[in-house]
Design a protein around this motif. Sequence first.
Motif, mmCIF file in Angstrom:
data_model
loop_
_atom_site.group_PDB
_atom_site.id
_atom_site.type_symbol
_atom_site.label_atom_id
_atom_site.label_comp_id
_atom_site.label_asym_id
_atom_site.label_seq_id
_atom_site.Cartn_x
_atom_site.Cartn_y
_atom_site.Cartn_z
ATOM 1 N N LEU A 214 6.954 -1.627 2.592
ATOM 2 C CA LEU A 214 6.869 -0.125 2.036
ATOM 3 C C LEU A 214 5.534 0.260 2.355
ATOM 4 N N GLY A 215 4.983 -0.808 1.342
ATOM 5 C CA GLY A 215 3.551 -0.512 0.457
ATOM 6 C C GLY A 215 2.692 -0.516 2.212
ATOM 7 N N LEU A 216 3.015 -1.657 3.062
ATOM 8 C CA LEU A 216 2.225 -1.212 4.302
ATOM 9 C C LEU A 216 2.223 -0.400 5.189
ATOM 10 N N THR A 217 4.088 -0.361 5.459
ATOM 11 C CA THR A 217 4.183 0.768 6.474
ATOM 12 C C THR A 217 3.711 2.199 6.088
ATOM 13 N N ALA A 218 3.733 2.443 4.839
ATOM 14 C CA ALA A 218 2.770 3.965 4.561
ATOM 15 C C ALA A 218 1.365 3.442 4.690
ATOM 16 N N PHE A 219 0.788 2.807 4.460
ATOM 17 C CA PHE A 219 -0.626 2.579 4.091
ATOM 18 C C PHE A 219 -0.972 2.572 5.790
ATOM 19 N N ALA A 220 -0.173 1.829 6.781
ATOM 20 C CA ALA A 220 -0.457 1.869 8.402
ATOM 21 C C ALA A 220 0.025 3.329 9.045
ATOM 22 N N TYR A 221 0.870 3.923 8.388
ATOM 23 C CA TYR A 221 1.313 4.929 9.312
ATOM 24 C C TYR A 221 -0.111 6.355 7.999
ATOM 25 N N ILE B 243 -0.476 2.627 -1.824
ATOM 26 C CA ILE B 243 -1.072 1.604 -2.631
ATOM 27 C C ILE B 243 -0.611 1.441 -3.711
ATOM 28 N N VAL B 244 -0.257 2.431 -3.889
ATOM 29 C CA VAL B 244 1.095 2.600 -5.246
ATOM 30 C C VAL B 244 1.799 1.311 -5.004
ATOM 31 N N ALA B 245 2.999 1.455 -3.897
ATOM 32 C CA ALA B 245 3.927 -0.031 -3.784
ATOM 33 C C ALA B 245 3.313 -1.363 -3.249
ATOM 34 N N LEU B 246 2.374 -0.957 -3.184
ATOM 35 C CA LEU B 246 1.697 -2.527 -3.253
ATOM 36 C C LEU B 246 1.009 -2.913 -4.660
ATOM 37 N N ALA B 247 0.762 -1.812 -5.317
ATOM 38 C CA ALA B 247 0.547 -2.199 -7.126
ATOM 39 C C ALA B 247 1.989 -2.510 -7.589
ATOM 40 N N GLY B 248 2.264 -1.724 -7.043
ATOM 41 C CA GLY B 248 3.784 -2.848 -7.868
ATOM 42 C C GLY B 248 4.590 -3.583 -7.538
ATOM 43 N N PHE B 249 4.417 -3.885 -5.915
ATOM 44 C CA PHE B 249 4.580 -5.425 -5.778
ATOM 45 C C PHE B 249 3.780 -6.327 -6.878
ATOM 46 N N VAL B 250 2.366 -6.209 -6.691
ATOM 47 C CA VAL B 250 1.681 -7.297 -7.365
ATOM 48 C C VAL B 250 2.669 -7.252 -8.921
#
Length: 473
Positions: free
Chosen positions: A218-225, A248-255
């Motif tokens: 989700l993080g990668l897709t949202a950022f690319a979009y 950014i929020v999704a990728l931070a949540g991933f970490v």
Amino acid sequence: MGFRDTDRGGPSSKTTGSQVVLALVCAAQFMVVLDISVVNVALPSIQRSLGFGDVGQQWVVNAYALTFAGLLLLGGRLADLFGRRRVFLVGLALFSGASLVGGLADTAGPLIAARAGQGVGAAILAPATLTVLTATFPEGPGRTRALALWTAVGVAGGTAGNLLGGVLTEYLSWRSILLINVPIGAVAAMFALRYLAADDGPAARRRLDVAGAVLATLGLTAFAYGVTKSHDSGWTAPVTVVSLLAGIVALAGFVVVEARFAAVPVIPLRLFRARAISLGNVMMLLAGACLNPMWFFLTLSMQNVLHYSPLLTGLAFLPHTVITILVAARVTPWLMRHVDSRTLIAIGALLAAAGFFWQGFLTPESGYLAGILGPAVAFSIGGGLLNTPLTASVTSGVDTADAGAASGLMNTTKQVGGALGLAVLVAVASGHASTPEALSAAYGRAFAVIAALMVVVATLAYTLPSQRDGVIR
């Protein structure tokens, strides 16, 4: 081991078994990488057939690349938990099934969904190939040679995809570029059932880090979009800002999930304590942002600026394929026995940068020799020199239990770089250009950015540990 002995198990049979396994994983890797690039030449035909917009057509590429990248982390861990053979076959089945759906799609939506489904299958299959390889060949010259061939086949899949896509699109239909995966997948499955050793016992009942994988995707897709929408709506538009913030929020949540909540994280954070893995994956990210989108813009340059047909475009890519295979499979392994890998990576990145810079000067009046072949020689040699030592660096010194995770991470950073790099470069190159002259200038801007990123890769090369012949020193 990664293979099944088919006779009494002496040294000769083990050698034969390992070579068959190497051929199988290389074939699977070729198919996975092929489908990143095989659609490039067909994009204009797909656009006309299904009514894609100029910016929207990138999602035929990115629907595959983003799901592939986002789920590679989970896919890499699956082989560690459930067995290499089992996961290999599941990934192969998903990839082939999605290819069938995509080849039969009659509107844009189902095609993009099928491409995403291919990405899921590829995310399971690709790290399994590297995990089987590293389990079959211990660190040293044998693994270096196997990695060189695996890398060369992967790079060749990217370049051969353009040739194959051109031939199939010209003489059959763009649909054939997807449907061809179905019989290939069936043959590969038969060989896997015969030659890959059965996994020990039933599949383990262990909790997977699905939350982490979903957040990454989700993080990668949202950022690319968000990056893509910045072209149409501007960087301050609500849709752009919301998409970027969501990414950014999704990728931070991933970490956070990986560090605190995942019982079996898709990426154990301890891996990043190794300098070769942490810094090597940063370089792999940047290299992916250059080497993957390059095919997209080079294809559009040939067809929209030079007015090549799909077949001629595919044939024009033939030198890229031949040079890359020869350098990556024959020259680079020999050099790695005598030259520090860091030096090879730096030289390769600088050669590639020079080629991309040259490519940016293509005009409608350019001939093939100066406009396509000359730059191809430079960046194909450069790519062939840097890929194998960089792959060896990010997979060295990893415990067997984490081999799948390390393989997934390496593939992820490369594909993430390609997907985000494509989104950024489309924004750089997009505009209201419609004439060949204006389009060549737009594509030239993209190649200039690619060249600059390769210089950064060359600069970072000496931050890696010293390595020769696949062994860190």
